[in-house]
Design a protein around this motif. Structure first.
Motif, PDB file in Angstrom:
ATOM      1  N   PRO A  59       0.998  -1.213  -0.087  1.00 13.43           N
ATOM      2  CA  PRO A  59      -0.044   0.153  -0.052  1.00 13.43           C
ATOM      3  C   PRO A  59       0.939   1.471  -0.051  1.00 13.43           C
ATOM      4  N   ALA A  60       0.358   2.084  -0.818  1.00 19.96           N
ATOM      5  CA  ALA A  60       1.332   3.579  -0.856  1.00 19.96           C
ATOM      6  C   ALA A  60       1.173   4.473   0.238  1.00 19.96           C
ATOM      7  N   ILE A  61       2.159   4.854   0.446  1.00 21.20           N
ATOM      8  CA  ILE A  61       2.474   6.174   1.464  1.00 21.20           C
ATOM      9  C   ILE A  61       3.251   7.175   0.676  1.00 21.20           C
ATOM     10  N   VAL A  62       2.739   8.531   0.773  1.00 22.58           N
ATOM     11  CA  VAL A  62       3.335   9.662   0.279  1.00 22.58           C
ATOM     12  C   VAL A  62       3.753  10.509   1.481  1.00 22.58           C
ATOM     13  N   MET A  63       4.913  10.834   1.529  1.00 21.25           N
ATOM     14  CA  MET A  63       5.231  11.633   2.559  1.00 21.25           C
ATOM     15  C   MET A  63       5.754  13.140   1.914  1.00 21.25           C
ATOM     16  N   ILE A  64       5.297  14.145   3.057  1.00 24.14           N
ATOM     17  CA  ILE A  64       5.627  15.577   2.641  1.00 24.14           C
ATOM     18  C   ILE A  64       6.259  16.231   3.759  1.00 24.14           C
ATOM     19  N   HIS A  65       7.418  16.890   3.517  1.00 26.79           N
ATOM     20  CA  HIS A  65       8.206  17.545   4.605  1.00 26.79           C
ATOM     21  C   HIS A  65       7.689  18.923   4.799  1.00 26.79           C
ATOM     22  N   GLY A  66       8.488  19.352   5.711  1.00 21.84           N
ATOM     23  CA  GLY A  66       8.011  20.898   6.258  1.00 21.84           C
ATOM     24  C   GLY A  66       8.815  22.083   5.744  1.00 21.84           C
ATOM     25  N   LEU A  71      13.287  15.811   1.678  1.00 28.78           N
ATOM     26  CA  LEU A  71      12.723  14.526   2.098  1.00 28.78           C
ATOM     27  C   LEU A  71      13.955  13.652   3.077  1.00 28.78           C
ATOM     28  N   GLY A  72      14.957  14.207   3.311  1.00 31.59           N
ATOM     29  CA  GLY A  72      16.105  13.466   4.112  1.00 31.59           C
ATOM     30  C   GLY A  72      15.298  13.550   5.592  1.00 31.59           C
ATOM     31  N   ASN A  73      14.528  14.651   6.043  1.00 27.18           N
ATOM     32  CA  ASN A  73      13.902  14.447   7.166  1.00 27.18           C
ATOM     33  C   ASN A  73      13.304  13.088   7.516  1.00 27.18           C
ATOM     34  N   PHE A  74      12.771  12.506   6.284  1.00 24.40           N
ATOM     35  CA  PHE A  74      12.037  11.215   6.600  1.00 24.40           C
ATOM     36  C   PHE A  74      12.986   9.948   6.400  1.00 24.40           C
ATOM     37  N   ASP A  75      14.230  10.381   6.051  1.00 20.71           N
ATOM     38  CA  ASP A  75      15.400   9.286   5.568  1.00 20.71           C
ATOM     39  C   ASP A  75      16.047   8.910   6.571  1.00 20.71           C
ATOM     40  N   ARG A  87       4.795   0.582  -0.179  1.00 20.71           N
ATOM     41  CA  ARG A  87       5.430   1.651  -1.197  1.00 20.71           C
ATOM     42  C   ARG A  87       5.679   2.875  -0.421  1.00 20.71           C
ATOM     43  N   VAL A  88       6.654   3.215  -0.186  1.00 20.88           N
ATOM     44  CA  VAL A  88       6.738   4.606   0.390  1.00 20.88           C
ATOM     45  C   VAL A  88       7.706   5.658  -0.728  1.00 20.88           C
ATOM     46  N   ILE A  89       6.769   6.819  -0.966  1.00 25.85           N
ATOM     47  CA  ILE A  89       7.117   7.895  -1.897  1.00 25.85           C
ATOM     48  C   ILE A  89       7.638   8.968  -0.879  1.00 25.85           C
ATOM     49  N   ALA A  90       8.701   9.690  -0.909  1.00 30.93           N
ATOM     50  CA  ALA A  90       9.066  10.776  -0.175  1.00 30.93           C
ATOM     51  C   ALA A  90       9.389  11.898  -1.269  1.00 30.93           C
ATOM     52  N   LEU A  91       9.070  12.976  -1.283  1.00 30.82           N
ATOM     53  CA  LEU A  91       9.451  13.898  -2.274  1.00 30.82           C
ATOM     54  C   LEU A  91      10.068  15.132  -1.517  1.00 30.82           C
ATOM     55  N   ASP A  92      11.078  15.969  -2.440  1.00 34.13           N
ATOM     56  CA  ASP A  92      11.579  17.060  -2.115  1.00 34.13           C
ATOM     57  C   ASP A  92      10.211  18.086  -2.779  1.00 34.13           C
ATOM     58  N   ARG A  93       9.622  18.927  -1.752  1.00 33.45           N
ATOM     59  CA  ARG A  93       8.828  19.624  -2.318  1.00 33.45           C
ATOM     60  C   ARG A  93       9.191  20.954  -3.325  1.00 33.45           C
ATOM     61  N   PRO A 128      -2.976   6.809  -1.750  1.00 31.27           N
ATOM     62  CA  PRO A 128      -1.893   6.518  -0.971  1.00 31.27           C
ATOM     63  C   PRO A 128      -2.196   7.267   0.613  1.00 31.27           C
ATOM     64  N   LEU A 129      -1.933   6.654   1.803  1.00 31.12           N
ATOM     65  CA  LEU A 129      -1.890   7.351   2.821  1.00 31.12           C
ATOM     66  C   LEU A 129      -1.062   8.550   2.796  1.00 31.12           C
ATOM     67  N   VAL A 130      -1.380   9.916   3.017  1.00 34.50           N
ATOM     68  CA  VAL A 130      -0.589  10.967   2.794  1.00 34.50           C
ATOM     69  C   VAL A 130       0.098  11.552   4.085  1.00 34.50           C
ATOM     70  N   VAL A 131       1.279  11.567   4.424  1.00 35.10           N
ATOM     71  CA  VAL A 131       2.035  11.788   5.665  1.00 35.10           C
ATOM     72  C   VAL A 131       2.548  13.368   5.317  1.00 35.10           C
ATOM     73  N   GLY A 132       2.094  14.311   6.310  1.00 36.53           N
ATOM     74  CA  GLY A 132       2.590  15.652   6.147  1.00 36.53           C
ATOM     75  C   GLY A 132       3.281  16.145   7.455  1.00 36.53           C
ATOM     76  N   HIS A 133       4.427  16.564   7.492  1.00 40.06           N
ATOM     77  CA  HIS A 133       5.056  17.006   8.695  1.00 40.06           C
ATOM     78  C   HIS A 133       5.176  18.652   8.673  1.00 40.06           C
ATOM     79  N   SER A 134       4.664  19.197   9.636  1.00 37.92           N
ATOM     80  CA  SER A 134       4.652  20.804   9.909  1.00 37.92           C
ATOM     81  C   SER A 134       4.131  21.444   8.799  1.00 37.92           C
ATOM     82  N   LEU A 135       4.542  22.442   7.925  1.00 38.87           N
ATOM     83  CA  LEU A 135       3.856  22.860   6.800  1.00 38.87           C
ATOM     84  C   LEU A 135       3.287  21.721   5.870  1.00 38.87           C
TER      85      LEU A 135
END
Length: 331
Positions: A59-66, A71-75, A87-93, A128-135
């Protein structure tokens, strides 16, 4: 010596100082980019090239940093832990890390949510489940409100959710409205000042917790010293509050489950306002968990965040039942 010679010498001194600052900033930029090269892949979206990592299956997860991050904040353990069965997708905004964003591309949370949806569609992700940190939490909420069909739920980490509250001192330097002033500062004083004031800034951003060993490289912290990171952080900061009034008035319309995790000692965003008050806006959809710690939970407490994500995922369609065993371990 005539006054003209004094003025000329002063001008030469200022010019020499400016040249030294630009050269010093260029060296900092080059060292940061060498230490933290791209670690993922690139795709083209409306804002330009977007950098992301894509690991695991399931199952997909998308991670959005602050704000001011990447994306290193999740890594620092979190991506790999979740990628064991997701399946984890973390992006540089857009505009941060190794992702591009032009000056004409909007930076408000609602616009960035639409850009994340472009990534979801391009990769063919199924709700996907969307993960968001801070902003990133504000961006995830905008995504759920504007595109509820694109996600099965949200898992928010110390999210920006409400209007009001004091601006934390580390962000005062980002309140630069002039495009040209941002450019000049980014190539002269911003990077050097960030290095000199690192202990003070980290005291707010990470406190009361310590900065984990390896954050500068594995966590991507060095990339924040680049001129482009400063300029786009200013734009993100200035635009961060534009959608909060609309968001707060729309929380009763949330169509997907939302789980939020806050640390009680957060020095950046007030847990009472952005956590407790936020949860009161829609108790049927929003579940709040509180733990001890500071603002940078994905970096300082990846194991606790992993448990929280598995609990949040178990409450959303598409996550395996085995994750439900972790329910109740965060709170």
């Amino acid at each position: 010596m005539s006054v003209y010679w004094v003025i000329a010498l002063a001008g030469l001194g200022l010019a020499g100082t400016a040249v030294w600052l630009v050269f010093k900033t260029w060296r900092i930029k080059r060292r940061a980019e060498k230490a933290v090269p791209p670690r993922g892949e690139f795709i083209e979206i409306s804002s330009g090239r977007l950098h992301y990592v894509d690991r695991g299956q399931g199952p997909a997860i998308v991670m959005i940093h602050g704000l001011s991050a990447q994306l290193g904040n999740f890594d620092m353990g979190l991506i790999d832990a979740m990628a064991r069965d997701h399946r984890v997708i973390a992006l540089d905004r857009p505009g941060m890390g190794w992702s591009e964003r032009g000056e004409d591309v909007p930076a408000n949370p609602r616009a960035q949510a639409a850009q994340v949806v472009e990534l979801i569609d391009t990769l063919g992700l199924d709700r996907p489940l969307v993960v968001g940190h801070s902003l990133g939490g504000a961006i995830a909420l905008c995504l759920a409100l504007d595109f509820p069909q694109k996600t099965r739920g949200l898992a928010l980490l110390a999210p920006l959710t409400m209007r009001g509250g004091k601006v934390a001192p580390p962000f005062h330097a980002l309140n630069v409205k002039s495009r040209w002033r941002r450019f000049i500062l980014s190539w002269t004083l911003a990077s050097i000042s960030s290095i000199r004031n690192a202990a003070l800034v980290f005291g707010y951003v990470f406190g009361p917790e310590e900065v984990p060993k390896g954050y500068s490289v594995r966590g991507g912290g060095l990339l924040g010293l680049r001129p482009v990171s400063y300029r786009n952080s200013c734009r993100d900061f200035l635009a961060s509050g534009r959608d909060l009034k609309w968001m707060a008035a729309s929380y009763d319309q949330l169509q997907v489950p939302v789980s939020a995790l806050f640390a009680r000692e957060d020095r950046i965003l007030d847990a009472d306002l952005h956590g407790t008050e936020f949860a009161k806006r829609n108790p049927a959809a929003i579940r709040l968990s509180l733990i001890d710690g500071g603002h940078m939970l994905p970096v300082t407490q990846p194991k606790a965040v992993e448990r929280f994500l598995r609990t949040a995922g178990a409450g959303s369609a598409g996550i395996g039942e085995h994750d439900a065993a972790d329910k109740g371990r965060v709170g």
